[in-house]
Design a protein around this motif. Structure first.
Motif, PDB file in Angstrom:
ATOM      1  N   ARG A 140      18.740  24.552 -20.483  1.00  0.00           N
ATOM      2  CA  ARG A 140      18.386  22.494 -20.305  1.00  0.00           C
ATOM      3  C   ARG A 140      18.273  22.931 -22.076  1.00  0.00           C
ATOM      4  NH1 ARG A 140      13.309  25.101 -18.025  1.00  0.00           N
ATOM      5  NH2 ARG A 140      13.121  25.473 -19.914  1.00  0.00           N
ATOM      6  N   GLU A 141      17.676  24.260 -22.626  1.00  0.00           N
ATOM      7  CA  GLU A 141      18.257  23.739 -23.439  1.00  0.00           C
ATOM      8  C   GLU A 141      20.161  23.035 -24.330  1.00  0.00           C
ATOM      9  OE1 GLU A 141      16.695  23.906 -26.368  1.00  0.00           O
ATOM     10  OE2 GLU A 141      14.914  25.539 -25.768  1.00  0.00           O
ATOM     11  N   LEU A 142      20.972  23.764 -23.603  1.00  0.00           N
ATOM     12  CA  LEU A 142      22.366  23.204 -24.018  1.00  0.00           C
ATOM     13  C   LEU A 142      21.817  21.788 -23.405  1.00  0.00           C
ATOM     14  CD1 LEU A 142      24.845  23.992 -24.433  1.00  0.00           C
ATOM     15  CD2 LEU A 142      25.451  24.702 -22.096  1.00  0.00           C
ATOM     16  N   ASP A 143      21.253  21.575 -22.412  1.00  0.00           N
ATOM     17  CA  ASP A 143      21.894  20.346 -21.900  1.00  0.00           C
ATOM     18  C   ASP A 143      21.213  18.917 -23.210  1.00  0.00           C
ATOM     19  OD1 ASP A 143      22.998  20.634 -19.661  1.00  0.00           O
ATOM     20  OD2 ASP A 143      21.228  20.753 -18.562  1.00  0.00           O
ATOM     21  N   ARG A 144      19.811  19.812 -23.987  1.00  0.00           N
ATOM     22  CA  ARG A 144      19.099  19.328 -24.585  1.00  0.00           C
ATOM     23  C   ARG A 144      19.998  18.734 -25.522  1.00  0.00           C
ATOM     24  NH1 ARG A 144      12.729  20.709 -24.266  1.00  0.00           N
ATOM     25  NH2 ARG A 144      12.899  19.769 -21.889  1.00  0.00           N
ATOM     26  N   ALA A 145      19.935  19.858 -26.248  1.00  0.00           N
ATOM     27  CA  ALA A 145      21.786  19.675 -27.185  1.00  0.00           C
ATOM     28  C   ALA A 145      22.885  18.522 -26.969  1.00  0.00           C
ATOM     29  CB  ALA A 145      21.946  21.549 -27.687  1.00  0.00           C
ATOM     30  N   GLN A 146      23.778  18.507 -25.707  1.00  0.00           N
ATOM     31  CA  GLN A 146      24.582  17.887 -25.879  1.00  0.00           C
ATOM     32  C   GLN A 146      24.108  16.098 -25.936  1.00  0.00           C
ATOM     33  OE1 GLN A 146      26.377  19.533 -22.276  1.00  0.00           O
ATOM     34  NE2 GLN A 146      27.425  20.973 -23.056  1.00  0.00           N
ATOM     35  N   GLU A 147      23.036  15.845 -25.285  1.00  0.00           N
ATOM     36  CA  GLU A 147      22.927  14.762 -25.072  1.00  0.00           C
ATOM     37  C   GLU A 147      22.582  14.259 -27.045  1.00  0.00           C
ATOM     38  OE1 GLU A 147      19.256  14.709 -22.748  1.00  0.00           O
ATOM     39  OE2 GLU A 147      20.461  14.905 -21.064  1.00  0.00           O
ATOM     40  N   ARG A 198      16.782  17.536 -46.771  1.00  0.00           N
ATOM     41  CA  ARG A 198      15.946  16.816 -45.173  1.00  0.00           C
ATOM     42  C   ARG A 198      15.663  18.187 -44.396  1.00  0.00           C
ATOM     43  NH1 ARG A 198      21.335  13.224 -44.371  1.00  0.00           N
ATOM     44  NH2 ARG A 198      22.040  15.460 -45.138  1.00  0.00           N
ATOM     45  N   ARG A 199      14.813  17.132 -43.242  1.00  0.00           N
ATOM     46  CA  ARG A 199      14.359  18.222 -42.234  1.00  0.00           C
ATOM     47  C   ARG A 199      14.927  17.097 -40.906  1.00  0.00           C
ATOM     48  NH1 ARG A 199       8.548  17.536 -39.082  1.00  0.00           N
ATOM     49  NH2 ARG A 199       9.010  15.259 -39.397  1.00  0.00           N
ATOM     50  N   GLN A 200      15.308  17.865 -39.934  1.00  0.00           N
ATOM     51  CA  GLN A 200      16.404  17.525 -38.914  1.00  0.00           C
ATOM     52  C   GLN A 200      15.155  18.537 -38.105  1.00  0.00           C
ATOM     53  OE1 GLN A 200      18.702  15.665 -38.078  1.00  0.00           O
ATOM     54  NE2 GLN A 200      17.085  16.010 -36.015  1.00  0.00           N
ATOM     55  N   ILE A 201      14.754  17.708 -36.863  1.00  0.00           N
ATOM     56  CA  ILE A 201      14.307  18.298 -35.669  1.00  0.00           C
ATOM     57  C   ILE A 201      15.315  18.257 -34.397  1.00  0.00           C
ATOM     58  CG2 ILE A 201      12.367  17.505 -33.614  1.00  0.00           C
ATOM     59  CD1 ILE A 201      10.982  15.863 -36.152  1.00  0.00           C
ATOM     60  N   GLY A 202      14.381  19.461 -33.936  1.00  0.00           N
ATOM     61  CA  GLY A 202      15.775  20.160 -33.106  1.00  0.00           C
ATOM     62  C   GLY A 202      15.373  19.353 -31.402  1.00  0.00           C
ATOM     63  N   GLU A 203      14.619  20.099 -31.033  1.00  0.00           N
ATOM     64  CA  GLU A 203      13.452  19.758 -30.247  1.00  0.00           C
ATOM     65  C   GLU A 203      12.109  19.311 -30.022  1.00  0.00           C
ATOM     66  OE1 GLU A 203      13.661  17.332 -26.980  1.00  0.00           O
ATOM     67  OE2 GLU A 203      15.759  19.156 -27.503  1.00  0.00           O
TER      68      GLU A 203
END
Length: 220
Positions: free
Chosen positions: A129-136, A69-74
């Protein structure tokens, strides 16, 4: 992909001053690359020695799970920096969502050109910014229902698009892989939102928000 910048090349050669912002320097120094739709920019586990910025179009980062399976990060849009990693290799691969243009520069060359302090500020901003998006994203995948996930995604796209008519560079399968849903669930939920007049789609890739309050409540 390999670049041949000399890490000792003077910043003045690129028209940079000692007070130049690192993101601006990246755009001036970087090698411009035209990337075709679905073409890989860098691969998962490859050396993370380059830093990128989107000039036009959009980029997705993906990880292939053990079961296939594929997971999209951002997703990344024009003006956004990507490819910065805490370690020596990329945890995700990066691909063009559509025909796009990016600039790429060796991290060592950029650091030498702008200085350690300016380089570290850029890395801190991008990492924060990456951390904020990852937490969301973790909250979205772990706590929200399917309809809440889709509503949250559309809210995010509307906020990032900053236009009355929002153009989606990604297709339904990309949305599904990002939200941890099936493509059927995503399509069904979008149809429900449109039938309730919360959003209005003009084709598959463009929508407008008709009822921001309702969409916001669903996304909460």
């Amino acid at each position: 992909m390999s670049l041949t910048y000399d890490s000792q090349f003077p910043a003045t050669a690129f028209g940079l001053t000692g007070h130049c912002d690192a993101t601006e320097a990246l755009s001036r120094m970087g090698l411009r690359l035209r990337i075709a739709k679905d073409e890989e920019i860098y691969g998962q586990d490859e050396d993370a020695d380059l830093i990128y910025r989107v000039v036009s179009g959009a980029v997705r980062t993906t990880s292939l799970l053990r079961d296939g399976r594929r997971q999209i990060g951002e997703f990344y849009y024009a003006g956004e920096v990507f490819g910065i990693e805490p370690g020596q290799s990329h945890r995700f691969s990066a691909e063009a969502l559509c025909d796009c243009e990016v600039v790429a520069v060796k991290a060592s060359a950029l650091k030498a050109a702008v200085g350690e302090a300016a380089f570290d500020r850029m890395v801190w901003r991008a990492t924060s910014r990456e951390l904020d998006r990852a937490q969301e994203h973790v909250l979205l995948l772990g706590r929200k229902t399917a309809s809440e996930r889709v509503a949250s995604f559309l809210m995010d796209m509307a906020e990032r698009g900053r236009a009355e008519a929002v153009v989606l560079p990604m297709g339904r399968q990309d949305m599904a892989d990002y939200l941890g849903l099936t493509i059927e669930t995503v399509s069904r939920t979008l149809t429900q939102l449109q039938n309730r007049l919360v959003v209005e789609f003009a084709g598959l890739r463009q929508f407008r928000v008709n009822d921001l309050g309702a969409l916001s409540r669903m996304a909460a």
